[in-house]
Design an enzyme around this catalytic site. Sequence first.
Site, PDB file in Angstrom:
ATOM      1  N   LYS A  46       0.775  -1.130  -0.004  1.00  0.00           N
ATOM      2  CA  LYS A  46       0.044  -0.014  -0.185  1.00  0.00           C
ATOM      3  C   LYS A  46       0.702   1.103  -0.086  1.00  0.00           C
ATOM      4  O   LYS A  46       1.879   1.279   0.355  1.00  0.00           O
ATOM      5  CB  LYS A  46      -0.640  -0.109   1.243  1.00  0.00           C
ATOM      6  CG  LYS A  46      -0.298   0.195   2.564  1.00  0.00           C
ATOM      7  CD  LYS A  46      -1.025  -0.361   3.863  1.00  0.00           C
ATOM      8  CE  LYS A  46      -0.351  -0.249   5.062  1.00  0.00           C
ATOM      9  NZ  LYS A  46      -1.236  -0.402   6.342  1.00  0.00           N
ATOM     10  N   TYR A 268      13.157  31.731   7.684  1.00  0.00           N
ATOM     11  CA  TYR A 268      12.047  32.516   7.982  1.00  0.00           C
ATOM     12  C   TYR A 268      11.887  32.699   9.550  1.00  0.00           C
ATOM     13  O   TYR A 268      12.401  32.016  10.621  1.00  0.00           O
ATOM     14  CB  TYR A 268      10.958  31.424   7.616  1.00  0.00           C
ATOM     15  CG  TYR A 268      10.392  31.516   6.152  1.00  0.00           C
ATOM     16  CD1 TYR A 268      10.052  33.004   5.619  1.00  0.00           C
ATOM     17  CD2 TYR A 268      10.278  30.553   5.543  1.00  0.00           C
ATOM     18  CE1 TYR A 268       9.815  32.964   4.418  1.00  0.00           C
ATOM     19  CE2 TYR A 268       9.905  30.518   4.231  1.00  0.00           C
ATOM     20  CZ  TYR A 268       9.756  31.474   3.671  1.00  0.00           C
ATOM     21  OH  TYR A 268       9.417  31.746   2.246  1.00  0.00           O
TER      22      TYR A 268
HETATM   23  C1  LIG Z   1      -0.659  -1.540   6.925  1.00  0.00           C
HETATM   24  C2  LIG Z   1      -1.258  -2.765   7.210  1.00  0.00           C
HETATM   25  C3  LIG Z   1      -0.619  -3.827   7.501  1.00  0.00           C
HETATM   26  C4  LIG Z   1       0.941  -4.042   7.553  1.00  0.00           C
HETATM   27  O1  LIG Z   1       1.308  -3.488   8.893  1.00  0.00           O
HETATM   28  P1  LIG Z   1       2.963  -3.466   8.727  1.00  0.00           P
HETATM   29  O2  LIG Z   1       2.822  -3.134  10.170  1.00  0.00           O
HETATM   30  O3  LIG Z   1       3.377  -2.177   8.029  1.00  0.00           O
HETATM   31  O4  LIG Z   1       3.400  -4.791   8.769  1.00  0.00           O
HETATM   32  C5  LIG Z   1      -1.393  -5.148   7.473  1.00  0.00           C
HETATM   33  N1  LIG Z   1      -2.663  -5.112   7.656  1.00  0.00           N
HETATM   34  C6  LIG Z   1      -3.505  -4.127   7.492  1.00  0.00           C
HETATM   35  C7  LIG Z   1      -4.930  -4.077   7.723  1.00  0.00           C
HETATM   36  C8  LIG Z   1      -2.679  -2.953   7.257  1.00  0.00           C
HETATM   37  O5  LIG Z   1      -3.492  -1.851   7.259  1.00  0.00           O
END
Ligand SMILES: *Cc1c(COP(=O)(O)O)cnc(C)c1O
Length: 382
Positions: A46, A268
Amino acid sequence: MTIQISEPRSQAGTAGPHLDIDLGAVAANTRLLAARASGALMAVVKADGFGHGALDVARTALAHGATSLGVTSLTEAWPLREAGLTAPVLSWLNPLDADFAEAVRCEVDVAVPGLEHLAAVAAAPGRARIHLHLDAGMARDGAAPAAWPRLCRAARRAEQRGEVEVVGLMGHLGCSDDPGDTCNALGRSRFAWALEIARACGLRPAQRHLAATAATLTDPLSHHTMSRVGAGLVGIDPSRTTSLRQPMTLTAPLVSVRRVRAGTPVGYGHAYRTPLGTHLGLVPLGYADGLPRTASGRAQVQLRGRRLPVVGRLSMDQLVIDLGDTGGEPGETVTVFGPGSAGEPTVADWAGWAGTIEHEIVTGLGGRIARRTRPVAHLRSV
Ligand SMILES: *Cc1c(COP(=O)(O)O)cnc(C)c1O
């Protein structure tokens, strides 16, 4: 004898900031996680593979021990299929009007967190492959335990009508970064209860998955038939128990160097004044590129093997470093972060300076940084 032959780096302009991504690190992390998981390994790609390139991470992970892919929305699944990847893909967070018909056509599994989603998915032509999603204790996504038995019964009826096939049951742990937290045992027992209910309803899903990276590394009781790992693939271990390899190195050229007197205000709001006469260097990266502005006053970079402070407020497109007596010439390369093996700052350092987690740094890097991917070195016997 074994020699390492690596392919040339992909071409990118030489000017400007560069993000180098070492897929060898992703490969090594995948192998380590696959060895730790009692079940299969799903590579979660993702958010563009946590900012490392979804296709690159997916291909690398599949070649080194992962057997399926996970994404949040269906819109993240389509490019994986368009690129020709045929491994199973699961998408777990979609609005009710998502294109579930296309998911069925592309053979993308979808998670179902409730009756409305079940109806939407079942209405798609063909037979959808679904994973029923339990809220294991975060009050976030997934069905609450009170709604679970009804969801299982409805899914079983839809399965008998040929509308869906329940291929998985999933949950997610809210505190697995702290292996000692009692919330983990609670989540595990809630999930075990949910599996019993599903079974009693006549469901026989082949995949049962609860663990993400931290639980895969620290909590074997949560492994079931599959682990879904994302952060660990790219070198982030939320449990801080395991040393993983860091794929990212961010560098930028020094654009200019100026000599200033003691008491010179920088940036800034004049948030910083040079205590002594010094040289200041200008680096063309800022918060629009994903370097957190909240790291101002704490952040460091590396030049000529030395850590140098970022001074004044980080701007949208640029930051200023105090070269002190290190010296520095326009065109020299500054390392913003890397694996840390040569003393340079790491992603974890930047996260600490900004008061956040590594995930937010790597997923926030902006689109205008040129990317170069280093392929996995091929081991060839001679
Ligand atoms: C992002 C996610 C994962 C992966 O988690 P990590 O800690 O990055 O390995 C697994 N399951 C779901 C539902 C997620 O949203």
